[in-house]
Design a protein around this motif. Structure first.
Motif, PDB file in Angstrom:
ATOM      1  N   TYR A  19      36.674  47.571  -9.860  1.00 55.68           N
ATOM      2  CA  TYR A  19      35.946  46.288 -10.008  1.00 55.68           C
ATOM      3  C   TYR A  19      34.978  46.122  -8.705  1.00 55.68           C
ATOM      4  CZ  TYR A  19      35.073  41.395 -10.558  1.00 55.68           C
ATOM      5  OH  TYR A  19      34.587  40.134 -10.548  1.00 55.68           O
ATOM      6  N   ASN A  20      33.825  46.139  -8.968  1.00 53.41           N
ATOM      7  CA  ASN A  20      32.916  46.296  -7.937  1.00 53.41           C
ATOM      8  C   ASN A  20      33.092  47.550  -6.836  1.00 53.41           C
ATOM      9  OD1 ASN A  20      31.291  44.035  -8.550  1.00 53.41           O
ATOM     10  ND2 ASN A  20      32.889  42.607  -7.279  1.00 53.41           N
ATOM     11  N   GLU A  52      34.979  40.349 -17.406  1.00 60.76           N
ATOM     12  CA  GLU A  52      35.188  40.393 -18.714  1.00 60.76           C
ATOM     13  C   GLU A  52      35.480  41.711 -19.454  1.00 60.76           C
ATOM     14  OE1 GLU A  52      33.428  38.427 -22.926  1.00 60.76           O
ATOM     15  OE2 GLU A  52      32.088  38.817 -21.463  1.00 60.76           O
ATOM     16  N   CYS A  53      34.760  42.825 -19.071  1.00 56.81           N
ATOM     17  CA  CYS A  53      34.862  44.166 -19.298  1.00 56.81           C
ATOM     18  C   CYS A  53      36.215  44.528 -19.056  1.00 56.81           C
ATOM     19  CB  CYS A  53      33.752  44.857 -18.596  1.00 56.81           C
ATOM     20  SG  CYS A  53      33.618  46.760 -19.270  1.00 56.81           S
ATOM     21  N   ILE A  54      36.656  44.479 -17.772  1.00 54.47           N
ATOM     22  CA  ILE A  54      37.901  44.916 -17.328  1.00 54.47           C
ATOM     23  C   ILE A  54      39.039  44.209 -18.096  1.00 54.47           C
ATOM     24  CG2 ILE A  54      39.545  45.097 -15.314  1.00 54.47           C
ATOM     25  CD1 ILE A  54      37.266  45.607 -13.718  1.00 54.47           C
ATOM     26  N   TYR A  55      38.822  42.837 -18.321  1.00 57.44           N
ATOM     27  CA  TYR A  55      39.968  42.047 -19.008  1.00 57.44           C
ATOM     28  C   TYR A  55      40.098  42.518 -20.560  1.00 57.44           C
ATOM     29  CZ  TYR A  55      42.159  37.964 -21.131  1.00 57.44           C
ATOM     30  OH  TYR A  55      43.328  37.491 -21.802  1.00 57.44           O
ATOM     31  N   GLN A  57      39.537  45.509 -21.635  1.00 59.43           N
ATOM     32  CA  GLN A  57      40.456  46.918 -21.460  1.00 59.43           C
ATOM     33  C   GLN A  57      41.763  46.801 -21.132  1.00 59.43           C
ATOM     34  OE1 GLN A  57      38.220  49.595 -18.654  1.00 59.43           O
ATOM     35  NE2 GLN A  57      36.187  48.740 -19.162  1.00 59.43           N
ATOM     36  N   LEU A  58      42.067  45.841 -20.362  1.00 61.15           N
ATOM     37  CA  LEU A  58      43.538  45.481 -19.992  1.00 61.15           C
ATOM     38  C   LEU A  58      44.207  44.723 -21.255  1.00 61.15           C
ATOM     39  CD1 LEU A  58      43.311  43.703 -16.512  1.00 61.15           C
ATOM     40  CD2 LEU A  58      44.480  45.888 -16.977  1.00 61.15           C
ATOM     41  N   VAL A  59      43.477  44.129 -21.929  1.00 61.33           N
ATOM     42  CA  VAL A  59      44.273  43.458 -23.224  1.00 61.33           C
ATOM     43  C   VAL A  59      44.349  44.717 -24.096  1.00 61.33           C
ATOM     44  CG1 VAL A  59      43.751  42.165 -25.361  1.00 61.33           C
ATOM     45  CG2 VAL A  59      43.301  41.161 -22.851  1.00 61.33           C
ATOM     46  N   HIS A  60      43.616  45.639 -24.427  1.00 68.99           N
ATOM     47  CA  HIS A  60      43.729  46.460 -25.191  1.00 68.99           C
ATOM     48  C   HIS A  60      44.742  47.844 -24.954  1.00 68.99           C
ATOM     49  CE1 HIS A  60      40.331  46.193 -28.264  1.00 68.99           C
ATOM     50  NE2 HIS A  60      40.367  44.941 -27.382  1.00 68.99           N
ATOM     51  N   GLY A  61      45.037  47.534 -23.620  1.00 70.84           N
ATOM     52  CA  GLY A  61      46.260  48.414 -23.146  1.00 70.84           C
ATOM     53  C   GLY A  61      45.816  49.910 -22.438  1.00 70.84           C
ATOM     54  N   LEU A  62      44.549  49.665 -21.811  1.00 69.03           N
ATOM     55  CA  LEU A  62      44.138  51.059 -21.071  1.00 69.03           C
ATOM     56  C   LEU A  62      44.876  51.006 -19.705  1.00 69.03           C
ATOM     57  CD1 LEU A  62      40.408  51.129 -21.852  1.00 69.03           C
ATOM     58  CD2 LEU A  62      42.090  52.276 -22.986  1.00 69.03           C
ATOM     59  N   ASP A  63      45.288  52.403 -19.373  1.00 66.09           N
ATOM     60  CA  ASP A  63      45.915  52.379 -18.044  1.00 66.09           C
ATOM     61  C   ASP A  63      44.738  52.486 -16.943  1.00 66.09           C
ATOM     62  OD1 ASP A  63      48.408  52.607 -19.352  1.00 66.09           O
ATOM     63  OD2 ASP A  63      48.253  54.812 -19.598  1.00 66.09           O
ATOM     64  N   LYS A  64      43.669  52.795 -17.100  1.00 66.64           N
ATOM     65  CA  LYS A  64      42.509  52.561 -16.045  1.00 66.64           C
ATOM     66  C   LYS A  64      41.366  51.999 -16.626  1.00 66.64           C
ATOM     67  CE  LYS A  64      39.835  55.208 -12.867  1.00 66.64           C
ATOM     68  NZ  LYS A  64      39.283  56.605 -12.341  1.00 66.64           N
ATOM     69  N   CYS A  65      41.121  50.822 -16.011  1.00 62.27           N
ATOM     70  CA  CYS A  65      40.032  50.020 -16.671  1.00 62.27           C
ATOM     71  C   CYS A  65      38.971  49.913 -15.486  1.00 62.27           C
ATOM     72  CB  CYS A  65      40.591  48.548 -16.831  1.00 62.27           C
ATOM     73  SG  CYS A  65      42.070  48.581 -17.798  1.00 62.27           S
ATOM     74  N   GLU A  66      37.738  50.252 -15.909  1.00 64.29           N
ATOM     75  CA  GLU A  66      36.435  50.208 -14.983  1.00 64.29           C
ATOM     76  C   GLU A  66      35.575  49.142 -15.562  1.00 64.29           C
ATOM     77  OE1 GLU A  66      35.213  54.137 -13.864  1.00 64.29           O
ATOM     78  OE2 GLU A  66      36.931  54.956 -14.743  1.00 64.29           O
ATOM     79  N   ASP A  67      34.591  48.516 -14.652  1.00 63.13           N
ATOM     80  CA  ASP A  67      33.549  47.794 -15.114  1.00 63.13           C
ATOM     81  C   ASP A  67      32.522  48.323 -15.246  1.00 63.13           C
ATOM     82  OD1 ASP A  67      32.957  48.583 -12.350  1.00 63.13           O
ATOM     83  OD2 ASP A  67      32.910  46.313 -11.820  1.00 63.13           O
TER      84      ASP A  67
END
Length: 67
Positions: A19-20, A52-55, A57-67
């Motif tokens: 994030y950033n 929002e983009c990271i959130y 991805q988190l909800v969808h269960g990804l292990d690596k989330c990027e903006d």
């Protein structure tokens, strides 16, 4: 579009976010979701879009989330 359906992805508690251009490893997925949900609610403009983009991805269960 994701190659693997979200429901088939493992729901591990450990997650990495970028994030950033700052990489952070979270040991608890729920804490990461809470943080990015708060960021979405308090930020504006591009900053809100990144959170929002990271959130999502988190909800969808990804292990690596990027903006």
């Amino acid at each position: 579009m994701l190659r693997i359906p979200e429901l088939a992805m493992p729901r591990t508690r450990k997650v990495t976010t970028v994030y950033n251009s700052k990489k952070e490893v979270w040991n608890d997925r729920e804490k990461a979701q809470d943080f990015f949900l708060r960021q979405m609610m308090t930020a504006e403009g591009e900053e809100r879009d990144r959170a929002e983009c990271i959130y999502i991805q988190l909800v969808h269960g990804l292990d690596k989330c990027e903006d």
